[in-house]
Motif scaffolding. Structure first.
Motif, PDB file in Angstrom:
ATOM      1  N   ILE A 121     -77.649 -18.748  60.472  1.00 15.58           N
ATOM      2  CA  ILE A 121     -76.318 -19.349  60.847  1.00 15.58           C
ATOM      3  C   ILE A 121     -75.197 -18.702  60.500  1.00 15.58           C
ATOM      4  O   ILE A 121     -74.704 -18.078  59.770  1.00 15.58           O
ATOM      5  N   ARG A 122     -74.554 -18.398  61.709  1.00 11.71           N
ATOM      6  CA  ARG A 122     -73.267 -17.979  61.686  1.00 11.71           C
ATOM      7  C   ARG A 122     -72.056 -18.840  61.939  1.00 11.71           C
ATOM      8  O   ARG A 122     -72.335 -19.966  63.089  1.00 11.71           O
ATOM      9  N   THR A 123     -71.009 -18.827  60.933  1.00 14.14           N
ATOM     10  CA  THR A 123     -70.206 -19.989  60.914  1.00 14.14           C
ATOM     11  C   THR A 123     -68.915 -19.688  61.623  1.00 14.14           C
ATOM     12  O   THR A 123     -68.598 -18.481  62.092  1.00 14.14           O
ATOM     13  N   ASP A 124     -68.384 -20.759  62.368  1.00 16.25           N
ATOM     14  CA  ASP A 124     -66.905 -20.544  63.135  1.00 16.25           C
ATOM     15  C   ASP A 124     -65.948 -21.156  62.075  1.00 16.25           C
ATOM     16  O   ASP A 124     -65.295 -20.318  61.509  1.00 16.25           O
ATOM     17  N   ASN A 147     -73.311 -22.888  50.639  1.00 16.00           N
ATOM     18  CA  ASN A 147     -72.066 -22.393  51.101  1.00 16.00           C
ATOM     19  C   ASN A 147     -72.493 -21.442  52.152  1.00 16.00           C
ATOM     20  O   ASN A 147     -73.472 -20.865  52.320  1.00 16.00           O
ATOM     21  N   LEU A 148     -71.481 -21.380  53.161  1.00 13.88           N
ATOM     22  CA  LEU A 148     -71.545 -20.283  54.297  1.00 13.88           C
ATOM     23  C   LEU A 148     -70.436 -19.361  54.051  1.00 13.88           C
ATOM     24  O   LEU A 148     -69.385 -19.616  53.850  1.00 13.88           O
ATOM     25  N   THR A 149     -70.721 -18.163  54.603  1.00 15.50           N
ATOM     26  CA  THR A 149     -69.969 -17.087  54.578  1.00 15.50           C
ATOM     27  C   THR A 149     -69.713 -16.549  55.935  1.00 15.50           C
ATOM     28  O   THR A 149     -70.580 -16.836  56.711  1.00 15.50           O
ATOM     29  N   ASN A 150     -68.734 -15.579  56.134  1.00 16.32           N
ATOM     30  CA  ASN A 150     -68.555 -14.949  57.380  1.00 16.32           C
ATOM     31  C   ASN A 150     -69.675 -13.900  57.652  1.00 16.32           C
ATOM     32  O   ASN A 150     -70.279 -13.462  56.782  1.00 16.32           O
ATOM     33  N   GLY A 151     -70.087 -13.893  58.853  1.00 11.51           N
ATOM     34  CA  GLY A 151     -71.318 -13.241  59.220  1.00 11.51           C
ATOM     35  C   GLY A 151     -72.823 -13.728  59.289  1.00 11.51           C
ATOM     36  O   GLY A 151     -72.853 -15.014  59.440  1.00 11.51           O
ATOM     37  N   SER A 152     -73.760 -13.165  58.954  1.00 11.71           N
ATOM     38  CA  SER A 152     -75.229 -13.670  58.842  1.00 11.71           C
ATOM     39  C   SER A 152     -75.417 -14.676  57.544  1.00 11.71           C
ATOM     40  O   SER A 152     -74.962 -14.161  56.713  1.00 11.71           O
ATOM     41  N   ASN A 153     -76.011 -15.896  57.777  1.00 12.78           N
ATOM     42  CA  ASN A 153     -76.561 -16.442  56.503  1.00 12.78           C
ATOM     43  C   ASN A 153     -77.718 -16.768  56.887  1.00 12.78           C
ATOM     44  O   ASN A 153     -78.205 -17.718  57.776  1.00 12.78           O
ATOM     45  N   GLY A 174     -67.194 -29.172  56.960  1.00  4.81           N
ATOM     46  CA  GLY A 174     -65.975 -28.728  57.182  1.00  4.81           C
ATOM     47  C   GLY A 174     -65.588 -27.924  58.338  1.00  4.81           C
ATOM     48  O   GLY A 174     -64.515 -27.123  58.320  1.00  4.81           O
ATOM     49  N   GLY A 175     -66.457 -27.936  59.442  1.00  2.00           N
ATOM     50  CA  GLY A 175     -65.930 -27.475  60.702  1.00  2.00           C
ATOM     51  C   GLY A 175     -67.125 -27.231  61.660  1.00  2.00           C
ATOM     52  O   GLY A 175     -68.098 -28.187  61.618  1.00  2.00           O
ATOM     53  N   ASN A 176     -67.348 -26.184  62.165  1.00  2.00           N
ATOM     54  CA  ASN A 176     -68.469 -26.024  63.255  1.00  2.00           C
ATOM     55  C   ASN A 176     -69.220 -24.737  63.004  1.00  2.00           C
ATOM     56  O   ASN A 176     -68.887 -24.053  62.349  1.00  2.00           O
ATOM     57  N   PHE A 177     -70.491 -24.684  63.470  1.00  4.04           N
ATOM     58  CA  PHE A 177     -71.127 -23.471  63.526  1.00  4.04           C
ATOM     59  C   PHE A 177     -70.764 -22.622  64.755  1.00  4.04           C
ATOM     60  O   PHE A 177     -70.407 -23.110  65.691  1.00  4.04           O
ATOM     61  N   ASP A 178     -70.876 -21.293  64.561  1.00  2.89           N
ATOM     62  CA  ASP A 178     -70.625 -20.450  65.827  1.00  2.89           C
ATOM     63  C   ASP A 178     -71.757 -20.331  66.552  1.00  2.89           C
ATOM     64  O   ASP A 178     -71.788 -20.548  67.819  1.00  2.89           O
TER      65      ASP A 178
END
Length: 227
Positions: A121-124, A147-153, A174-178
Motif C-alpha cells: 500500500i502506497r499512501t497519498d 500506521n502508514l509511512t511514505n513509500g512501500s507499506n 485520514g486521506g487517500n491511497f496512492d
C-alpha cells in the motif's frame, strides 16, 4: 416410560446442537506489517487494462499472467484504474477526483479461498489503513489498524487453523491511497477448468463413435455365415 426416555434423549440432542451452533468461533486471521515480498504461489496480474471502473465494478486478477487462472476480484466504492497490462497496480481513476480510500477483494474464479496474501500500500494522504478480513463463515471477521509511512507499506494477511481467507477490505484513514500493488497470494485450492461447449461436443461424439464400433463388432461376432 419408554416415551419419556425418547423425549428426553431428543431434547438433549437438540440442546447439544443448539449449544454447538451458538458457540462463538475465533476468527484466526493474522495481518502483519512486513519488509519484503516473500515467496508465494501466484503473482496477481491483470489480463486487461481497466480505466475509470465505476464504483462497484469488478477488476479481475489472474495468477502469473493472462493465461493463468482467474483467482481474485477487486471492487471499490471509488472510481479506479489499473496500471499498464502486467503487474497489478490499482489506483484512483482520472475521473474520480483522485479519491481512493477503499479496496475490497474476494476469492473468485478458480480459487475457493486463500491461505495468505501480500499487499503493498502506497499512501497519498492517508496516515492509517484499517483491514477487515473474513475467513470461513463460522469464523467471522477480524479488524486491524496500521500506521502508514511514505513509500512501500507491505502487509501480509494469513489464515491459521486450516481456515481460508474469503474476502477483505482495506480502508484509508485520514486521506487517500496512492496505489495498492505487488499483490501476491497462496490459493487454497484451484478448481479444474471447465471444458468449453465445443470440447464437450467432441467428447460426446467420440464416446458415441466408440460405442457404435463396439456394437458393430459384437453384432458381427454373433452372425452365422453360411458359405
Amino acid at each position: 416410560m419408554f416415551n419419556n426416555f425418547v423425549r428426553g434423549a431428543v431434547l438433549a440432542a437438540v440442546g447439544a446442537i443448539s449449544l454447538t451452533l451458538s458457540s462463538p468461533v475465533k476468527a484466526d486471521l493474522v495481518i502483519t506489517s512486513v519488509n519484503g515480498n516473500g515467496s508465494f504461489d501466484y503473482n496477481v496480474l491483470f489480463k486487461d487494462v481497466y480505466t475509470n471502473v465505476a464504483p462497484g465494478g469488478e477488476i479481475l486478477g489472474y495468477g502469473n499472467g493472462a493465461n493463468g487462472p482467474q483467482l481474485i476480484t477487486f471492487t471499490s466504492g471509488d472510481i479506479l484504474s489499473t496500471g499498464p497490462q502486467g503487474q497489478a497496480v490499482i489506483q484512483a481513476g482520472t475521473t474520480g477526483g483522485g479519491v481512493f480510500d477503499d479496496l475490497s477483494f474476494a476469492a473468485s474464479g478458480a480459487a475457493t479461498g486463500f491461505t495468505s496474501l501480500l499487499f503493498n500500500i502506497r499512501t497519498d494522504t492517508a496516515t492509517q489503513v484499517q483491514f477487515s478480513g473474513f475467513v470461513d463463515a463460522l469464523a467471522g471477521s477480524s479488524e486491524t489498524l496500521f500506521n502508514l509511512t511514505n513509500g512501500s507499506n507491505f502487509f501480509l494477511v494469513t489464515a491459521t487453523n486450516n481456515q481460508l481467507i474469503r474476502s477483505g477490505t482495506f480502508t484509508a484513514i485520514g486521506g487517500n491511497f496512492d496505489s495498492i500493488e505487488q499483490i501476491r497470494l497462496d490459493a487454497a485450492a484451484i478448481a479444474p477448468a471447465v471444458p468449453e461447449p465445443s470440447t464437450w461436443a467432441m467428447m460426446i461424439l467420440g464416446f458415441a463413435g466408440v460405442g457404435f464400433i463396439a456394437y458393430r463388432r459384437r453384432s458381427y461376432g454373433t452372425t452365422l455365415r453360411i458359405v
